[in-house]
Design a protein around this motif. Structure first.
Motif, mmCIF file in Angstrom:
data_model
loop_
_atom_site.group_PDB
_atom_site.id
_atom_site.type_symbol
_atom_site.label_atom_id
_atom_site.label_comp_id
_atom_site.label_asym_id
_atom_site.label_seq_id
_atom_site.Cartn_x
_atom_site.Cartn_y
_atom_site.Cartn_z
ATOM 1 N N GLU A 149 3.890 1.544 -1.236
ATOM 2 C CA GLU A 149 4.498 1.671 -2.557
ATOM 3 C C GLU A 149 3.486 2.201 -3.572
ATOM 4 O O GLU A 149 3.798 3.090 -4.380
ATOM 5 N N GLU A 150 2.264 1.683 -3.516
ATOM 6 C CA GLU A 150 1.213 2.115 -4.435
ATOM 7 C C GLU A 150 0.887 3.591 -4.229
ATOM 8 O O GLU A 150 0.685 4.345 -5.190
ATOM 9 N N LYS A 168 3.607 5.748 -5.803
ATOM 10 C CA LYS A 168 3.481 5.797 -7.269
ATOM 11 C C LYS A 168 2.333 6.711 -7.690
ATOM 12 O O LYS A 168 2.463 7.489 -8.643
ATOM 13 N N GLN A 172 0.828 -1.212 0.000
ATOM 14 C CA GLN A 172 0.000 0.000 0.000
ATOM 15 C C GLN A 172 0.863 1.263 0.000
ATOM 16 O O GLN A 172 0.541 2.244 -0.679
#
Length: 401
Positions: free
Chosen positions: A314-315, A318, A312
């Motif tokens: 990392e998402e 991004k 989560q």
């Protein structure tokens, strides 16, 4: 137990100085021969409630020795904390109350077990022995050193040369920390390089009273997000142990490229082979440093959070920083319009470390409110729903009512 060679390799990785290695070898040889663990000491003064990744450099090394079968003893300085470590200070520290010391100490206990094995770690409070010393014993303790030796400490020397006061109770701090080593018969004491004088005081006192002196192992200090100063909560350049996975991930992505290798070496469990690979890629510029930092962030965050939380985080990164979207989970605060001050709110919520930093970013065009760049303090809005963006990566929604 592992062999002497294997233990030495693990212990020496990432360390900056060992005083001295010959004695360390002898202690390890005896430990292996007798199948008896060494007593490894780390002193922590509960001067602040939070532990950050800078503290974990030493704690992670202790975990390695714990895994080798040695006994880890954490000394919580509830007694010494009432004076406070004068290391690096240009003036005497404010004394903590008993309540503050105990509250911070309890938080420290909880946080060290994010890294150490609770069942294999001994926690002691140094009031257990220091509070029981008679005045005669204290006088004997002071006779173990000289004023000249105390003034060898850089902070004391500079204060003396600049005619700033040095209080007698501050001289007692390294003596009390040294007494801790004698109280538990420490074989090895760990600390940062800034603790050199205090660590050697324990070694010297043990010699003075006829005990086998502890080996001193110093770990490097790690710079914070600014890439210049030691990681510190007071400087606002830290990554806290208790921060969310999303916050940790984002902050790792903010570090200067020059710190990537050091963070891999001191804050992760990756192999030496992988670190060498990272060095080579950075050197020959075969990969964008941002991509390496994303792997680094993942490695660090995964040590403290679940796989789902890491994914989560990392998402979210991004979405916000690669796709330019605002975070859906930004912190929201509601404030009273009668005493609302946008700068104070942003500082209180930790988006910047100080009002002066916010004003500097304002002048540089690094502040937006509701997608509008603000460059003057007088232009800051005072009402409504305000989505404040500081720099590229920090957001907060303020509802003024």
């Amino acid at each position: 137990m592992k062999s002497l060679e294997e233990q030495l390799k693990i212990i020496k990785r990432g360390t900056l100085d060992i005083i001295n290695e010959e004695e360390l070898v002898k202690k390890l040889e005896k430990s292996i021969a007798e199948n008896k663990p060494l007593k490894i000491k780390l002193g922590l003064d509960p001067s602040a409630p939070d532990i950050h990744l800078g503290h974990t450099v030493v704690l992670r090394k202790l975990k390695q020795l714990q895994d080798l079968g040695h006994e880890i003893i954490i000394i919580i300085g509830d007694f010494t904390g009432k004076i406070g470590d004068p290391t690096g200070k240009s003036r005497m520290r404010k004394a903590l109350t008993d309540e503050e010391v105990l509250q911070n100490a309890k938080t420290y206990e909880e946080q060290v077990f994010k890294i150490l094995d609770e069942e294999k770690t001994t926690i002691k409070f140094n009031s257990e022995w220091l509070s029981k010393l008679t005045f005669e014993q204290v006088l004997k303790l002071t006779a173990s050193t000289t004023v000249a030796r105390m003034l060898e400490r850089e902070d004391f020397r500079l204060r003396y040369e600049n005619q700033r006061p040095i209080y007698l109770n501050e001289f007692f701090y390294p003596l009390m920390q040294a007494f801790d080593s004698t109280a538990i018969d420490a074989d090895i004491e760990f600390g940062g390089t800034d603790q050199r004088f205090n660590l050697l005081s324990g070694r010297n006192l043990q010699k003075e009273i006829g005990k086998e002196p502890q080996v001193v192992i110093m770990m490097p200090l790690i710079e914070g997000l600014d890439g210049k100063n030691k990681m510190s909560k007071s400087l606002g350049n830290y990554i806290g142990i208790y921060e969310s996975a999303k916050s940790k991930y984002q902050k790792v992505m903010e570090i200067p490229d020059e710190l990537i290798v050091k963070y891999y070496e001191l804050l992760t469990d990756v192999s030496e082979a992988k670190i060498e690979e990272v060095k080579n890629k950075l050197q020959d510029q075969s990969i964008n440093p941002r991509d390496i930092k994303m792997d680094l962030a993942k490695e660090i965050v995964s040590l403290y959070h679940t796989e789902e939380e890491v994914a989560q985080a990392e998402e979210r990164f991004k979405m916000i920083f690669q796709m330019g979207q605002k975070p859906k989970d930004m912190e929201t605060v509601t404030v009273n319009k009668d005493n609302f001050d946008l700068i104070s709110t942003v500082v209180d919520k930790g988006l910047v470390s100080s009002k002066s930093e916010f004003r500097r970013l304002l002048i540089q065009g690094g502040v937006k409110v509701n997608d509008v760049k603000i460059e003057k303090e007088s232009e800051l809005p005072k009402e409504g729903e305000l989505v404040v963006q500081v720099g590229k990566k920090r957001f907060i929604k303020i509802i003024v009512s």
